[in-house]
Design an enzyme around this catalytic site. Structure first.
Site, PDB file in Angstrom:
ATOM      1  N   ARG A  10       0.890  -1.170  -0.101  1.00 32.59           N
ATOM      2  CA  ARG A  10       0.180   0.225  -0.036  1.00 32.59           C
ATOM      3  C   ARG A  10       0.826   1.169  -0.048  1.00 32.59           C
ATOM      4  NH1 ARG A  10      -4.327   1.999   4.693  1.00 32.59           N
ATOM      5  NH2 ARG A  10      -4.974   3.848   3.554  1.00 32.59           N
ATOM      6  N   HIS A  11       0.477   2.100  -0.779  1.00 29.43           N
ATOM      7  CA  HIS A  11       1.275   3.506  -0.744  1.00 29.43           C
ATOM      8  C   HIS A  11       1.426   3.987   0.438  1.00 29.43           C
ATOM      9  CE1 HIS A  11      -2.128   6.263   0.325  1.00 29.43           C
ATOM     10  NE2 HIS A  11      -2.997   5.416  -0.467  1.00 29.43           N
ATOM     11  N   THR A  23      -9.779   8.265  -0.187  1.00 32.84           N
ATOM     12  CA  THR A  23      -8.862   8.827  -1.134  1.00 32.84           C
ATOM     13  C   THR A  23      -8.954   8.149  -2.555  1.00 32.84           C
ATOM     14  OG1 THR A  23      -7.565   9.719   0.650  1.00 32.84           O
ATOM     15  CG2 THR A  23      -6.815  10.147  -1.571  1.00 32.84           C
ATOM     16  N   ARG A  67       0.672   9.107  -5.687  1.00 34.65           N
ATOM     17  CA  ARG A  67       1.194   8.413  -4.160  1.00 34.65           C
ATOM     18  C   ARG A  67       1.422   7.075  -4.219  1.00 34.65           C
ATOM     19  NH1 ARG A  67      -4.277   9.174  -4.737  1.00 34.65           N
ATOM     20  NH2 ARG A  67      -5.800   7.489  -3.928  1.00 34.65           N
ATOM     21  N   GLU A 110      -7.415   2.701  -6.837  1.00 36.23           N
ATOM     22  CA  GLU A 110      -8.035   2.495  -5.741  1.00 36.23           C
ATOM     23  C   GLU A 110      -9.709   2.643  -5.912  1.00 36.23           C
ATOM     24  OE1 GLU A 110      -8.924   1.426  -2.979  1.00 36.23           O
ATOM     25  OE2 GLU A 110      -7.863   2.391  -1.436  1.00 36.23           O
ATOM     26  N   TRP A 111     -10.482   1.803  -5.120  1.00 34.84           N
ATOM     27  CA  TRP A 111     -11.910   2.043  -5.271  1.00 34.84           C
ATOM     28  C   TRP A 111     -12.482   3.421  -5.739  1.00 34.84           C
ATOM     29  CZ3 TRP A 111     -14.731  -2.437  -2.380  1.00 34.84           C
ATOM     30  CH2 TRP A 111     -15.981  -2.364  -2.345  1.00 34.84           C
ATOM     31  N   TYR A 113     -14.696   5.971  -5.234  1.00 29.23           N
ATOM     32  CA  TYR A 113     -15.700   6.428  -4.122  1.00 29.23           C
ATOM     33  C   TYR A 113     -16.681   7.253  -4.541  1.00 29.23           C
ATOM     34  CZ  TYR A 113     -11.698   4.602  -1.253  1.00 29.23           C
ATOM     35  OH  TYR A 113     -10.849   3.813  -0.600  1.00 29.23           O
ATOM     36  N   ARG A 195      -6.825  -5.014  -0.237  1.00 23.97           N
ATOM     37  CA  ARG A 195      -7.519  -6.032   0.554  1.00 23.97           C
ATOM     38  C   ARG A 195      -8.545  -6.726  -0.287  1.00 23.97           C
ATOM     39  NH1 ARG A 195      -9.815  -2.399   5.103  1.00 23.97           N
ATOM     40  NH2 ARG A 195      -9.302  -0.661   3.802  1.00 23.97           N
TER      41      ARG A 195
END
Length: 256
Positions: A10-11, A23, A67, A110-111, A113, A195
């Site tokens: 993970r970043h 984020t 990131r 990332e997901w 959001y 995850r």
């Protein structure tokens, strides 16, 4: 006998990861402490006698977010070519330690959001209550308004898992190490997506909530049981957090 692995990182820490704000697409730099911890992780866990052996890496996937890309740079893996976002190698004098290519892919971003970007879970639940939606919001079950559902995330993760097993692991698993060539894969990405990746790696439905934790800058390991590609597993003994790396660095400094 070779049993390939996938390392997920993970970043490093950002201001929003510190205060629990979701984020996704927002571009944020690592904090100074986040950069320090990732460097410590690289020194403690990357090397010929460490968890991540650069010469054994067959491929590296990284998120499009800056990131994650900065985190990959700070690990100092010794890639032969400039990163896809660079015009020259970050450290031109550094030794080349791996032949692995770096691939930037949307599959490990990332997901999404959606309407919940930049919000904490508490604020999201309050806003859902005001709109008459269920208050016990769970991203794994409910997904995000204006963003991705668990099914959306599952589709792209299953795609990259199939790619890893077809291109890199299938031809190496079970072979003598000298015949296997580079076989490990590294993914540098984000908390929720990694995850979810771990859950899908072992065939679990992410809607059931994988109940896994990966701290900012944390490292996890996935592999297989019995040298069998049909038996994917989470390697608990190969899961590390940044504090382990920091302690190792402090010990090295005391020896000097």
């Amino acid at each position: 006998m070779t049993t390939p692995r996938v390392f997920v990182i993970r970043h490093g820490e950002t201001e929003w990861s510190l205060n629990g704000r979701h984020t996704g697409t927002t571009e944020l730099p690592l904090t100074a402490n986040g950069e320090k911890r990732v460097r410590a992780t690289g020194k403690a866990l990357v090397g010929d006698d460490r968890l991540i052996v650069p010469k054994n890496l067959a491929h590296i996937y990284v998120s499009p977010r800056r990131r994650a890309q900065r985190t990959l740079e700070l690990l100092s893996l010794g890639c032969p070519d400039p990163m896809p976002w660079q015009t020259k190698r970050g450290d031109e004098d550094a030794d080349v330690r791996t032949s692995a290519k770096v691939e930037v892919t949307e599959d490990v971003r990332e997901w999404d959001y959606g309407d919940y970007e930049g919000l904490t879970s508490a604020v999201i639940r309050q806003r859902r209550k005001e709109k008459g939606l269920n208050e016990d919001w769970d991203i794994w079950r409910d997904g995000c308004e204006g963003g991705e559902s668990p099914e959306d995330v599952t589709r792209r993760l299953d795609r990259i898992i199939a790619d890893i097993r077809t291109r890199f692991h299938g031809s190496a698993i079970g072979k003598p190490r000298k015949e296997a060539g580079p076989w490990d894969v590294l993914i540098v990405a984000h908390g929720h997506i990694l995850r979810a990746f771990a859950a899908r790696w072992i065939g679990k439905n992410i809607s059931d909530n994988p109940s896994l934790i990966l701290e900012a800058g944390g490292v996890g390991t996935l592999s297989y049981e019995h040298h069998d590609i049909k038996e994917p597993a989470i390697l608990l003994g190969g899961a590390f957090m940044v504090d382990v790396a920091e302690n190792a660095e402090e010990t090295e400094e005391k020896k000097r």
